[in-house]
Write a protein that holds these residues in place. Sequence first.
Motif, PDB file in Angstrom:
ATOM      1  N   ILE A  57       7.389   3.013 -13.288  1.00  0.00           N
ATOM      2  CA  ILE A  57       8.191   1.899 -13.806  1.00  0.00           C
ATOM      3  C   ILE A  57       8.893   2.362 -15.076  1.00  0.00           C
ATOM      4  N   SER A  58      10.199   2.219 -15.139  1.00  0.00           N
ATOM      5  CA  SER A  58      10.953   2.596 -16.335  1.00  0.00           C
ATOM      6  C   SER A  58      11.893   1.462 -16.731  1.00  0.00           C
ATOM      7  N   PRO A  71       0.623  -9.237 -14.793  1.00  0.00           N
ATOM      8  CA  PRO A  71       0.757 -10.358 -13.846  1.00  0.00           C
ATOM      9  C   PRO A  71       1.931 -10.192 -12.886  1.00  0.00           C
ATOM     10  N   LEU A  72       3.030  -9.610 -13.367  1.00  0.00           N
ATOM     11  CA  LEU A  72       4.198  -9.416 -12.503  1.00  0.00           C
ATOM     12  C   LEU A  72       3.884  -8.431 -11.379  1.00  0.00           C
ATOM     13  N   HIS A 114      11.966  -3.667  -8.036  1.00  0.00           N
ATOM     14  CA  HIS A 114      13.025  -2.790  -8.533  1.00  0.00           C
ATOM     15  C   HIS A 114      14.272  -3.628  -8.842  1.00  0.00           C
ATOM     16  N   GLY A 115      14.755  -3.534 -10.063  1.00  0.00           N
ATOM     17  CA  GLY A 115      15.896  -4.329 -10.493  1.00  0.00           C
ATOM     18  C   GLY A 115      15.531  -5.719 -10.975  1.00  0.00           C
ATOM     19  N   ARG A 116      14.241  -6.040 -11.039  1.00  0.00           N
ATOM     20  CA  ARG A 116      13.812  -7.374 -11.484  1.00  0.00           C
ATOM     21  C   ARG A 116      14.193  -7.573 -12.952  1.00  0.00           C
ATOM     22  N   ALA A 117      14.815  -8.697 -13.264  1.00  0.00           N
ATOM     23  CA  ALA A 117      15.239  -9.009 -14.624  1.00  0.00           C
ATOM     24  C   ALA A 117      14.106  -9.683 -15.389  1.00  0.00           C
ATOM     25  N   LEU A 118      13.876  -9.252 -16.619  1.00  0.00           N
ATOM     26  CA  LEU A 118      12.889  -9.872 -17.492  1.00  0.00           C
ATOM     27  C   LEU A 118      13.566 -10.950 -18.341  1.00  0.00           C
ATOM     28  N   GLU A 119      12.771 -11.618 -19.186  1.00  0.00           N
ATOM     29  CA  GLU A 119      13.320 -12.693 -20.013  1.00  0.00           C
ATOM     30  C   GLU A 119      14.420 -12.186 -20.937  1.00  0.00           C
ATOM     31  N   GLY A 121      16.583 -10.040 -20.267  1.00  0.00           N
ATOM     32  CA  GLY A 121      17.763  -9.632 -19.507  1.00  0.00           C
ATOM     33  C   GLY A 121      17.695  -8.210 -19.008  1.00  0.00           C
ATOM     34  N   ALA A 122      16.742  -7.412 -19.517  1.00  0.00           N
ATOM     35  CA  ALA A 122      16.593  -6.033 -19.059  1.00  0.00           C
ATOM     36  C   ALA A 122      16.088  -6.031 -17.620  1.00  0.00           C
ATOM     37  N   ARG A 123      16.520  -5.020 -16.861  1.00  0.00           N
ATOM     38  CA  ARG A 123      16.110  -4.901 -15.459  1.00  0.00           C
ATOM     39  C   ARG A 123      15.222  -3.675 -15.285  1.00  0.00           C
ATOM     40  N   LEU A 124      14.094  -3.893 -14.638  1.00  0.00           N
ATOM     41  CA  LEU A 124      13.132  -2.820 -14.433  1.00  0.00           C
ATOM     42  C   LEU A 124      13.594  -1.859 -13.343  1.00  0.00           C
TER      43      LEU A 124
END
Length: 365
Positions: A57-58, A71-72, A114-119, A121-124
């Motif tokens: 994960i980056s 949790p995610l 992959h590409g999930r947005a966090l609070e 706005g960054a995407r994993l």
Amino acid sequence: MEERSSQVLNPERLKALEMWLQETDVKLTQVNGQRKYGGPPDDWLGAPPGPGCEVFISQIPRDVFEDQLIPLFRVVGPLWEFRLMMNFSGQNRGFAYAKYDSPASAAAAIRSLHGRALESGARLSVRRSTEKRQLCLGELPTSTRREQLLQVLLDFSEGVEGVSLRAGPREQGMSALVVYTSHHAASMAKKVLIEAFKKRFGLAITLKWQSSSRPKHEEPPRPSKTPPPSPKPPRCSLLDSPRPPLRLAQRQLPAFSRAVRAPPPMVHAAPESPREVTMVPPVDAAALLQGVCEVYGQGKPLYDLQYRHMGPDGFLCFSYRVYVPGLATPFTGMVQTLPGPTPGAIQEEARRATAQQVLSALYRA
């Protein structure tokens, strides 16, 4: 160092992490620049996961911690382990590893997260972990012995699980396959081994990743009507030179130690089969240095360690001055360590690294 850490941390994020840990009773362990959950967790049933179960994960924001990440990543399957890489300041280093119960769960994590947005706005970025943990060392002296090489590797790096050694038919000198406990440990070793061998022993070794499959040079030879004659190993001129005197005592050094001018390894004898992997516990260099000094009436070493800076690779740099009462001149130099869970643990690791350098200096003098 504690004052510097408090200036760069996000108090609100730290408070949220602490509250989550109290509410969930999740246990985190910080060691060697990473903070780990599980491996396995307390409620785990069954055997450890096999290959293909880990994801890398980056693109993690520096103030995002396990209270948001675990949790995610638990949503898609049971987590056997989650490792968040940390720097000395207490922030994360932007990447982590999650190991699941099965390759299917790891694949589900890649598809879903992959590409999930966090609070923020960054995407994993989530992809399959290479999980490589084997390094191939080449161009070692022909007189290299496995037990001596293993001890030298334990001095230079952490997480060494075992070593197998053999002479390759098309390679100069000896080659070795070094197995580490994790990909992270192997990656840290890969950064330092070439320079460490060159700086301490004057050896220009080669180093590359080795896949988990069987190395090509270990494949059994094809049968032939007339077996080829065994090639004679080339002479190593370094071994023909007289060994350097020791400042504390004169003694005969084993073959590999004499070739690289390292202290003799404190290990048990191991069988000579080139395919067998030897397991040896690490040696506390600080205790060894104190014991050597006391045996020869030099007194207890006194350490003066000063933190200098953090390098771009995350290593902490310390300058040292070590006073041995029975010697007129103190030992000085620099050492590097990975961040630890507390300032005390970091100081202790720097002290062990310093003791190793002093031991090497004594045996080279």
